[in-house]
Write a protein that holds these residues in place. Structure first.
Motif, PDB file in Angstrom:
ATOM      1  N   THR A  46     -13.208  25.068  23.300  1.00 15.55           N
ATOM      2  CA  THR A  46     -14.392  25.804  23.745  1.00 15.55           C
ATOM      3  C   THR A  46     -14.191  26.253  25.194  1.00 15.55           C
ATOM      4  OG1 THR A  46     -15.379  23.706  24.345  1.00 15.55           O
ATOM      5  CG2 THR A  46     -16.073  24.658  22.259  1.00 15.55           C
ATOM      6  N   VAL A  47     -14.665  27.440  25.457  1.00 11.41           N
ATOM      7  CA  VAL A  47     -14.514  27.979  26.809  1.00 11.41           C
ATOM      8  C   VAL A  47     -15.874  27.974  27.498  1.00 11.41           C
ATOM      9  CG1 VAL A  47     -13.895  29.990  28.162  1.00 11.41           C
ATOM     10  CG2 VAL A  47     -12.582  29.391  26.145  1.00 11.41           C
ATOM     11  N   LYS A  65      -6.368  38.624  35.303  1.00 10.91           N
ATOM     12  CA  LYS A  65      -6.710  39.985  35.691  1.00 10.91           C
ATOM     13  C   LYS A  65      -7.745  40.562  34.737  1.00 10.91           C
ATOM     14  CE  LYS A  65      -3.856  40.641  39.109  1.00 10.91           C
ATOM     15  NZ  LYS A  65      -4.410  39.335  39.580  1.00 10.91           N
ATOM     16  N   ASP A  66      -7.915  39.938  33.565  1.00  7.53           N
ATOM     17  CA  ASP A  66      -8.873  40.490  32.609  1.00  7.53           C
ATOM     18  C   ASP A  66      -9.437  39.376  31.741  1.00  7.53           C
ATOM     19  OD1 ASP A  66      -6.881  39.814  30.879  1.00  7.53           O
ATOM     20  OD2 ASP A  66      -6.078  41.849  30.740  1.00  7.53           O
ATOM     21  N   ARG A  67     -10.097  39.780  30.658  1.00  8.40           N
ATOM     22  CA  ARG A  67     -10.836  38.853  29.823  1.00  8.40           C
ATOM     23  C   ARG A  67      -9.957  37.821  29.130  1.00  8.40           C
ATOM     24  NH1 ARG A  67     -12.775  40.616  24.762  1.00  8.40           N
ATOM     25  NH2 ARG A  67     -11.110  41.330  23.416  1.00  8.40           N
ATOM     26  N   ALA A  68      -8.637  38.068  29.076  1.00  3.17           N
ATOM     27  CA  ALA A  68      -7.751  37.213  28.287  1.00  3.17           C
ATOM     28  C   ALA A  68      -7.898  35.736  28.668  1.00  3.17           C
ATOM     29  CB  ALA A  68      -6.302  37.654  28.465  1.00  3.17           C
ATOM     30  N   VAL A  69      -8.038  35.432  29.966  1.00  3.36           N
ATOM     31  CA  VAL A  69      -8.125  34.024  30.377  1.00  3.36           C
ATOM     32  C   VAL A  69      -9.381  33.345  29.867  1.00  3.36           C
ATOM     33  CG1 VAL A  69      -6.674  33.944  32.432  1.00  3.36           C
ATOM     34  CG2 VAL A  69      -9.011  34.860  32.562  1.00  3.36           C
ATOM     35  N   CYS A  70     -10.383  34.143  29.566  1.00  7.81           N
ATOM     36  CA  CYS A  70     -11.661  33.541  29.204  1.00  7.81           C
ATOM     37  C   CYS A  70     -11.912  33.565  27.695  1.00  7.81           C
ATOM     38  CB  CYS A  70     -12.804  34.257  29.917  1.00  7.81           C
ATOM     39  SG  CYS A  70     -12.751  34.014  31.681  1.00  7.81           S
ATOM     40  N   LYS A 110     -20.980  20.441  31.726  1.00 12.14           N
ATOM     41  CA  LYS A 110     -19.846  20.731  30.825  1.00 12.14           C
ATOM     42  C   LYS A 110     -19.511  22.226  30.880  1.00 12.14           C
ATOM     43  CE  LYS A 110     -18.574  19.265  26.096  1.00 12.14           C
ATOM     44  NZ  LYS A 110     -18.034  20.473  25.536  1.00 12.14           N
ATOM     45  N   PHE A 111     -20.558  23.073  30.811  1.00  8.42           N
ATOM     46  CA  PHE A 111     -20.335  24.515  30.787  1.00  8.42           C
ATOM     47  C   PHE A 111     -19.810  25.015  32.137  1.00  8.42           C
ATOM     48  CE2 PHE A 111     -21.866  28.814  31.659  1.00  8.42           C
ATOM     49  CZ  PHE A 111     -21.337  29.504  30.570  1.00  8.42           C
ATOM     50  N   LEU A 112     -20.449  24.559  33.207  1.00  9.55           N
ATOM     51  CA  LEU A 112     -20.131  25.129  34.526  1.00  9.55           C
ATOM     52  C   LEU A 112     -18.844  24.561  35.114  1.00  9.55           C
ATOM     53  CD1 LEU A 112     -23.665  25.210  36.157  1.00  9.55           C
ATOM     54  CD2 LEU A 112     -22.341  27.149  35.322  1.00  9.55           C
ATOM     55  N   LEU A 113     -18.510  23.326  34.789  1.00  7.33           N
ATOM     56  CA  LEU A 113     -17.369  22.694  35.456  1.00  7.33           C
ATOM     57  C   LEU A 113     -16.279  22.238  34.482  1.00  7.33           C
ATOM     58  CD1 LEU A 113     -19.300  20.603  38.114  1.00  7.33           C
ATOM     59  CD2 LEU A 113     -18.045  22.740  38.462  1.00  7.33           C
TER      60      LEU A 113
END
Lengths: 246, 518
Positions: free
Chosen positions: B97-98, B84-89, B61-64
């Motif tokens: 949940t990311v 380009k930065d942390r925003a996507v994550c 779940k976490f990795l994929l």
């Protein structure tokens, strides 16, 4: 018998620590002579023939092989070993090499024979011990008798002048003893000088020129096979023969 | 053949072979026979399923599943790098949940591989990796020919080439220059000791005059030796003042070494082969010097302080593995030697290096060794760590190899002696090949341990893969809740791929080499 001694042993003494294993051994071996050495276990017979190619060191005495003298300092070990072939009770083939490689190793690395010539020569010896078709197998794929015959071929590839056999059939199943003994009889027929430690009295009777009986590290009796079996002199010899010949 | 009276029995016909009774096979059979055949087994099966459920599912779940992909497919079927930065994550809302932040790894990827190696020069690293791969692969595939040449190229030529590729720099001289410098340094050392003795002796009476006398003797010895090597130093000076010092030196060395080999291997009668091999080797060396312009300063120097990431991990581990084998073999043989001096040295060496933690060794090599060495004698930081690791793992290898040596029956070396092989040949052809086969699992175990232990170099200011990964967490541009886990997961995967590869390959080698036991 000592007209042309190829192996001369004079006053050989050896101790393991304080234990006197070999005491004043004197033996001359003529060229082409077959000597069988027998005796009870622990009598020093294996130790004795292992001294001849310096697998055991000794403290006193002199061993001369084909004019090369081996004193207690073992200075000319390598020269002696090139003249003397040895066959062991436990075969001691090199398990990581094929039968053919076992037989070409020494010619290539000690005598610097080109690989092709060494292989041709090895095949010749393997034919002589009647297993040329097993040349590319590993030792573990062969029976005990076949392994011992490979060991004989391996020793012969260095064209030794003397062959030592240290109980060559003791580790074999009864059915395989004969094939090894037959090989040794053939070898004797070709005039090889042989010193054989064995309990095979049939072989001794058939092949030996002389039988040396040892006990407690010394030579008790030396005699021709006929006299040895029919008319043993020493009490210890008589006892030994009565134990093994039932 | 009925009743107790039937005492004798003679078989009339041999019993023919029959096939084995039909077993309960297939999935149902497996379930019944292996998983659910007793209450204990049912309990174990349930426990295992629960264990798998609680570990595998969250990991996947976490990795994929929840992970942020590093690339997306745009509508016109092109791969687009994500973020380009942390925003996507970052989580967009409370329910979302990311998982793993793969764009972070993608963005830091080149840093993980090359460290701070200048971007314009990174082709050199790639070329080194490429050369290593094309030299190593044929070495690992048994049926391919020319193993001796291949091994020579990989173990001798490649390290030298890799040094000039990765570090850069050129040559000032060649064989003549090096020998002459080394000998001059040696003579200088003798002179210095002599003069020191004379000076010490001047102050004191009695024993002082003895010291003075001894010092003068040593100086005289130094002068004598410098007289002996005078032709060499003269030749070196002549070469250095010529128009093309490197090439003149190279030619002189090539001729001298080739002639020496020719004469040593039997001259006109049998020496031609070694003469040709030697000349070809020098031709190869000359080609490399010309191609890389080593006589004109070579490639720009990239200091090892700038190396990093996976490059450092590979350099340290490969050097460690390759160098520790001969050290281990020598120490293992030394420990079994009948010569007391060699035996005690080997035992002492092994016990000291095994008894000290690797971190201590690295600290010692990096920070304390320079204090002991003479001022003008500098060793690069990476090289110091390499030497420390090679000696450290060499001590471990020695004990593994000794285990193999113990397993070889005495009869093997006796038989080898009996057919006339010397001790060296017996060891090289009979004992060592068998001993090493016995201990392949142990050796590969040590290799894998060493590969992972290289991450310890990060404490002596060398940034290996793990060091770079940890350094990348400090980047505020990518400060997101899951970057830390993603980075470690990535590093873990890389380490696993290499270690698992080594493990599988060793199994392959084991099966191949143990064919004779079949």
């Amino acid at each position: 018998m000592t007209i042309d001694p190829i192996v001369g042993i004079v006053g050989l003494n050896k101790w393991y620590g304080d234990f006197h294993v070999l005491r004043d051994i004197d033996v001359d071996v003529a060229k082409g002579e077959r000597i069988v050495i027998c005796g009870p276990s622990g009598s020093g017979k294996s130790t004795f023939i292992r001294c001849i190619n310096a697998l055991e060191e000794f403290q006193e005495g002199r061993i001369v092989v084909d004019g090369i003298e081996l004193g207690p300092q073992l200075r000319r070990v390598d020269e002696v070993r090139r003249e003397v072939g040895m066959v062991f009770q436990s075969f001691n083939l090199f398990p990581h090499l094929t039968v053919l490689e076992n037989c070409t190793l020494a010619p290539i690395w000690v005598r610097h024979v080109p690989k092709k010539d060494a292989e041709a020569a090895a095949m010749k010896y393997l034919e002589r011990v009647k297993i040329p078709h097993q040349a590319n197998k590993y030792p573990s794929q062969l029976s005990g008798g076949q392994q011992q015959r490979v060991a004989i071929a391996r020793a012969l590839t260095m064209s030794p002048k003397v062959m030592l056999f240290d109980e060559p059939t003791s580790a074999l199943d009864p059915e395989m003893v004969k094939e090894v003994l037959d090989t040794m009889v053939d070898l004797a027929g070709e005039g090889m000088t042989m010193l054989v430690v064995t309990h095979e009295m049939g072989f001794a009777r058939e092949v030996a020129n002389r039988i040396v009986f040892m006990d407690a590290g010394q030579i008790i009796e030396t005699n021709t096979p006929a006299n040895f079996f029919a008319n043993p002199q020493h009490a210890r010899t008589k006892l030994f023969l009565s134990q093994i010949l039932r | 053949m009925s009743g107790p009276a039937a005492q004798s029995f003679v078989r009339q016909a041999l019993i023919p072979e029959r096939s084995a009774p039909v077993k309960v096979t297939g999935l149902i059979g497996f379930l019944r026979a292996r998983l659910l055949n007793s209450p204990t087994n049912i309990l174990l099966t349930v426990a295992s399923i629960l264990l798998l459920w609680f570990t595998i599912v969250p990991a996947v779940k976490f990795l994929l599943v929840d992970a942020v992909s590093p690339v997306t497919l745009s509508p016109d079927w092109k791969l687009v790098w994500n973020g380009k930065d942390r925003a996507v994550c970052l989580a967009k809302d409370a329910e979302h949940t990311v998982g793993a932040c793969w764009p972070f790894v993608a963005a830091k990827f080149s840093q993980y591989i090359y460290g701070f190696y200048p971007e314009a020069e990174r082709w050199r690293v790639n070329l080194t990796f490429f050369l290593a791969a094309i030299l190593l692969l044929p070495l690992l595939i048994p049926p391919l020919p020319a193993k001796t040449l291949n091994a020579g190229l990989f173990f001798i030529a490649f390290p030298v080439l890799a040094f000039f590729l990765l570090r850069g720099g050129g040559l000032n001289g060649f064989g003549v220059g090096w020998t002459s410098d080394l000998l001059s340094g040696f003579v200088g050392g003798i002179d210095e000791i002599g003069q020191k003795l004379v000076r010490t002796g001047e102050g004191a009476a009695g024993i002082g005059s003895l010291l003075q006398w001894l010092g003068k003797l040593v100086v005289l010895l130094g002068t004598g030796v410098s007289g002996l090597i005078w032709p060499l130093t003269w030749l070196n000076r002549a070469i250095q003042t010529s128009a093309q010092p490197v090439w003149f030196d190279f030619a002189t060395t090539a001729i001298a070494v080739s002639m020496a080999l020719f004469v040593l291997s039997g001259g006109v009668r049998t020496g031609w082969r070694s003469l040709i091999v030697s000349l070809l080797t020098f031709a190869g060396i000359g080609l490399v010097i010309a191609l890389m312009g080593l006589d004109r300063g070579g490639l720009p120097v990239v200091d090892t302080g700038l190396w990093g990431g996976f490059l450092v991990t590979l350099v340290v581990s490969v050097t460690g593995i390759v160098a520790s084998m001969p050290i281990g073999i020598a120490l293992a043989l030394g420990r079994r030697s009948t010569i007391p001096l060699i035996r005690f040295f080997s035992i002492g060496f092994i016990e000291i290096w095994r008894g000290v933690p690797l971190i201590t060794v690295l600290f010692f090599a990096t920070y304390m060794l320079p204090l002991f060495l003479p001022g003008n004698f500098k060793i690069d930081g990476l090289v110091r760590a390499l030497i420390g690791i090679a000696l450290f793992s060499g001590a471990y290898m020695a004990e593994v190899i000794r285990g193999g040596l113990l397993a070889i029956p005495r009869g093997q070396s006796e038989a080898a002696s009996a057919i006339g092989l010397s001790w060296w040949k017996t060891t090289a052809l009979i004992v060592m090949p068998q001993a090493l086969r016995h201990v392949i699992p142990g050796l590969v175990n040590s290799f894998i341990g060493l590969f992972k232990d290289t991450s310890l170099v990060s404490i002596v200011a060398l940034f290996d893969l793990l060091g770079q990964v940890r350094a990348s967490f400090a980047d505020p541009v990518w400060a997101a809740p899951t970057t830390l886990f993603t980075g470690f997961a990535f590093a873990g995967m890389i380490y696993f791929v290499f270690c698992f590869g080594m493990s599988r390959y060793s199994l392959f080698v084991e099966n191949r080499l143990n064919a004779h036991r079949g």
